[in-house]
Design a protein around this motif. Structure first.
Motif, short mmCIF file in Angstrom:
data_model
loop_
_atom_site.label_atom_id
_atom_site.label_comp_id
_atom_site.label_asym_id
_atom_site.label_seq_id
_atom_site.Cartn_x
_atom_site.Cartn_y
_atom_site.Cartn_z
N GLY A 97 0.82 -1.21 0.00
CA GLY A 97 0.00 0.00 0.00
C GLY A 97 0.85 1.26 0.00
N ALA A 98 0.17 2.38 -0.34
CA ALA A 98 0.88 3.66 -0.37
C ALA A 98 1.10 4.21 1.04
CB ALA A 98 0.08 4.66 -1.19
N THR A 99 0.18 3.92 1.95
CA THR A 99 0.34 4.41 3.33
C THR A 99 1.67 3.91 3.89
OG1 THR A 99 -2.05 4.22 3.54
CG2 THR A 99 -0.83 4.60 5.57
N ILE A 102 4.61 5.70 2.30
CA ILE A 102 4.78 7.05 2.88
C ILE A 102 5.50 6.94 4.22
CG2 ILE A 102 3.49 8.99 3.91
CD1 ILE A 102 1.25 8.23 1.73
N TYR A 123 -4.12 14.09 4.00
CA TYR A 123 -4.37 12.66 4.25
C TYR A 123 -3.88 12.34 5.65
CZ TYR A 123 -4.19 7.59 3.74
OH TYR A 123 -4.36 6.24 3.93
N TYR A 126 -0.05 11.43 7.33
CA TYR A 126 1.21 12.18 7.22
C TYR A 126 1.71 12.66 8.60
CZ TYR A 126 -0.21 12.82 2.24
OH TYR A 126 -0.63 12.65 0.94
N ASN A 168 0.65 16.41 -2.42
CA ASN A 168 -0.31 15.36 -2.77
C ASN A 168 -1.24 15.90 -3.85
OD1 ASN A 168 -3.37 14.25 -1.17
ND2 ASN A 168 -2.21 13.18 -2.74
N ASN A 172 -6.30 14.59 -1.72
CA ASN A 172 -7.29 14.08 -0.78
C ASN A 172 -7.21 14.97 0.45
OD1 ASN A 172 -8.92 12.62 0.91
ND2 ASN A 172 -7.59 10.84 1.06
N ASP A 200 2.87 12.37 -3.05
CA ASP A 200 1.88 11.30 -2.94
C ASP A 200 0.95 11.40 -4.15
OD1 ASP A 200 -0.12 9.55 -2.28
OD2 ASP A 200 -0.55 10.43 -0.32
N VAL A 202 -1.22 8.94 -5.47
CA VAL A 202 -2.07 7.76 -5.59
C VAL A 202 -3.26 7.97 -6.55
CG1 VAL A 202 -1.47 6.85 -3.30
CG2 VAL A 202 -3.52 8.24 -3.55
N TYR A 203 -3.66 9.23 -6.75
CA TYR A 203 -4.79 9.48 -7.67
C TYR A 203 -4.30 9.95 -9.04
CZ TYR A 203 -7.30 9.15 -3.27
OH TYR A 203 -7.79 8.71 -2.06
N SER A 231 -0.57 3.80 -5.46
CA SER A 231 -1.39 2.73 -4.88
C SER A 231 -2.11 1.96 -5.99
CB SER A 231 -2.44 3.34 -3.94
OG SER A 231 -3.34 2.36 -3.50
N LYS A 242 -4.34 -3.62 -0.58
CA LYS A 242 -3.24 -2.92 0.09
C LYS A 242 -1.91 -3.20 -0.63
CE LYS A 242 -3.25 -0.54 2.98
NZ LYS A 242 -3.55 0.91 3.14
N MET A 243 -1.85 -2.77 -1.87
CA MET A 243 -0.62 -2.93 -2.66
C MET A 243 -0.30 -1.58 -3.30
SD MET A 243 0.45 -6.19 -2.83
CE MET A 243 1.21 -6.45 -4.43
N1 PMP Z 1 -2.46 8.77 -0.03
C1 PMP Z 1 -3.68 9.28 -0.21
C2 PMP Z 1 -3.80 10.73 -0.56
C3 PMP Z 1 -4.82 8.50 -0.05
O1 PMP Z 1 -6.02 9.01 -0.21
C4 PMP Z 1 -4.64 7.14 0.29
C5 PMP Z 1 -5.80 6.25 0.59
N2 PMP Z 1 -6.78 6.25 -0.15
C6 PMP Z 1 -3.37 6.64 0.43
C7 PMP Z 1 -2.30 7.48 0.28
C8 PMP Z 1 -3.11 5.21 0.80
O2 PMP Z 1 -3.25 4.29 -0.16
P1 PMP Z 1 -3.18 2.73 0.22
O3 PMP Z 1 -4.57 2.29 0.46
O4 PMP Z 1 -2.55 2.09 -0.95
O5 PMP Z 1 -2.34 2.62 1.45
#
Ligand code: PMP
Ligand code: GLN
Length: 387
Positions: A97-99, A102, A123, A126, A168, A172, A200, A202-203, A231, A242-243
């Motif tokens: 996952g991206a979380t 980070i 988000y 952070y 980001n 988000n 970040d 992810v979008y 993500s 969660k990848m």
């Molecule tokens: N960064 C942002 C801005 C997000 O909105 C999210 C979750 N939606 C994430 C990171 C985390 O992504 P993941 O579910 O892959 O951990």
């Protein structure tokens, strides 16, 4: 008698707003437009590829940086999208996952007392990720209601202790995006400094109305000081997998990998084989902005009957609404009431601030089937009638 005692590293942190609102949505049988996840099915073919990878025996540890085939495939994708040549052996790591990516990037870089510039709303991971490393978040509000960055304020807040700036885009929770002008300002701000960037993205595929995603990967002078996080959950409608992955120049990635190898070491093998196979022949991610823009427009058209006012979104799968014409209640109170009485869950935007700023704005996730959005708006209009 002595008992073990944890001196909490995050003394002011409770459960996340996503956990709270999703639990409340379940309890009251509400439609969950809170936590950001799609309610439609992911690709059956991709699921089949995972099954095949398992049957084919890809069930043991993957290499630390990830399955090479997937890394190479992603490097090709990055080249096609952003004209950036990457070395798959040293500049990319597959993560759970991206979380996690980070957290790992911040942990690799931060030392106690370092300052990190964070734009709020942000988000929610952070700030705790900075604090758990003994570093200090320097919080800069995005300028309401456009949620733009005030670059003069950024430059004023930079000190010799500034170690990193987190950006980001698409953003988000606000749906704002970073423009070419922002990239120029970022460049001016970090040039000649030792400041790292965490971008970040992810979008990355979710931009609307003709706006393009400005990836840090397009700018070599910025990339050389950056960790860029992605993500798969957001691209393939599988947030529960969660990848994700992190891209960084070799010297930065070397430190990232030191932290990563002692945290999870490597992640889910069959899914990596499946993703590699899928991404090689399927470019549906290029159609995502059209699909999600339609959903945003469908939701906003229905919401034209609402007294809540939309705040323009240019990316992500979130839409903010200003509810000040309905109520002056605090956002968290209003959001709980909407969930319990209106049976639609949203997220109070104040939850994305360390010291909540109350603009009377809530976030809805429109990554849903049209039927879900329709029922949700019907319920919201009934709820509004009670004000
Ligand atoms: N960064 C942002 C801005 C997000 O909105 C999210 C979750 N939606 C994430 C990171 C985390 O992504 P993941 O579910 O892959 O951990
Ligand atoms: N990124 C998702 C959101 O902003 C949720 C992530 C999470 O639940 N931690 O809604």
């Amino acid at each position: 008698m002595q008992f073990p005692h944890i001196n909490s590293k995050l003394p002011n942190t409770g459960i996340t707003i996503f956990t709270e609102m999703s639990a409340l949505a379940q309890e009251y049988n509400a439609i969950n437009l809170g936590q950001g996840f799609p309610d439609f099915e992911m690709s059956e073919e991709l699921i089949e590829f995972v099954n095949h990878a398992m049957i084919d025996g890809h069930n043991q540890y993957a290499p630390r940086n990830g399955v090479m085939d997937l890394r190479e495939t992603l490097c090709d994708k990055v080249f096609n999208l952003y004209q950036k040549n990457l070395d798959p052996s040293s500049e990319i790591c597959i993560t759970p996952g991206a979380t996690y990516a980070i957290y790992t990037a911040l942990t690799a870089v931060l030392e106690p007392g370092d300052e990190v510039i964070v734009f709020e709303p942000a988000y929610d991971s952070y700030v705790p990720n900075i604090e758990i490393n003994g570093a200090v978040p320097v919080l800069i509000p995005l300028v309401y209601p456009d949620y733009k960055i005030n670059w003069d304020e950024v430059r004023e807040k930079i000190t010799p202790a500034t170690k990193m700036i987190i950006i980001n885009s698409p953003h988000n929770p606000t749906g704002s995006i970073i423009s070419k002008h922002d990239i120029e300002e970022l460049r001016k701000t970090v040039e000649g400094t030792r400041i790292f960037i965490l971008s970040d993205e992810v979008y990355e595929h979710l931009t609307y109305d003709g706006f393009q995603h400005e990836s840090i990967l397009k700018y070599p002078d910025l990339f050389e000081r950056s960790f860029v996080t992605f993500s798969f959950g957001k691209v393939f409608n599988c947030t529960g997998w969660k990848m994700g992955y992190c891209i960084a120049p070799k010297n930065l990635m070397a430190e990232f990998l030191k932290v990563h190898q002692f945290n999870c070491f490597s992640c889910n093998t069959p899914m990596q084989y499946a993703l590699a196979k899928y991404i090689k022949h399927n470019r549906d991610y290029l159609t995502l902005s059209g699909i999600f823009q339609k959903k945003r427009d469908y939701f906003n058209d229905l919401m034209k009957h609402s007294r809540m006012k939309p705040i323009a979104t240019r990316g992500s799968y979130f839409q903010l609404f200003d509810y000040s014409s309905l109520s002056q209640e605090k956002e968290i109170i209003f959001a709980r009431k909407m969930c319990i009485e209106g049976r639609v869950a949203c997220i109070p935007t104040s939850a994305f601030y360390k010291n909540p700023i109350e603009n009377k704005v809530v976030r809805f996730c429109f990554a849903k089937k049209e039927s879900t959005l329709k029922t949700a708006v019907d319920r919201l209009l009934q709820f509004e009638a009670t004000f």
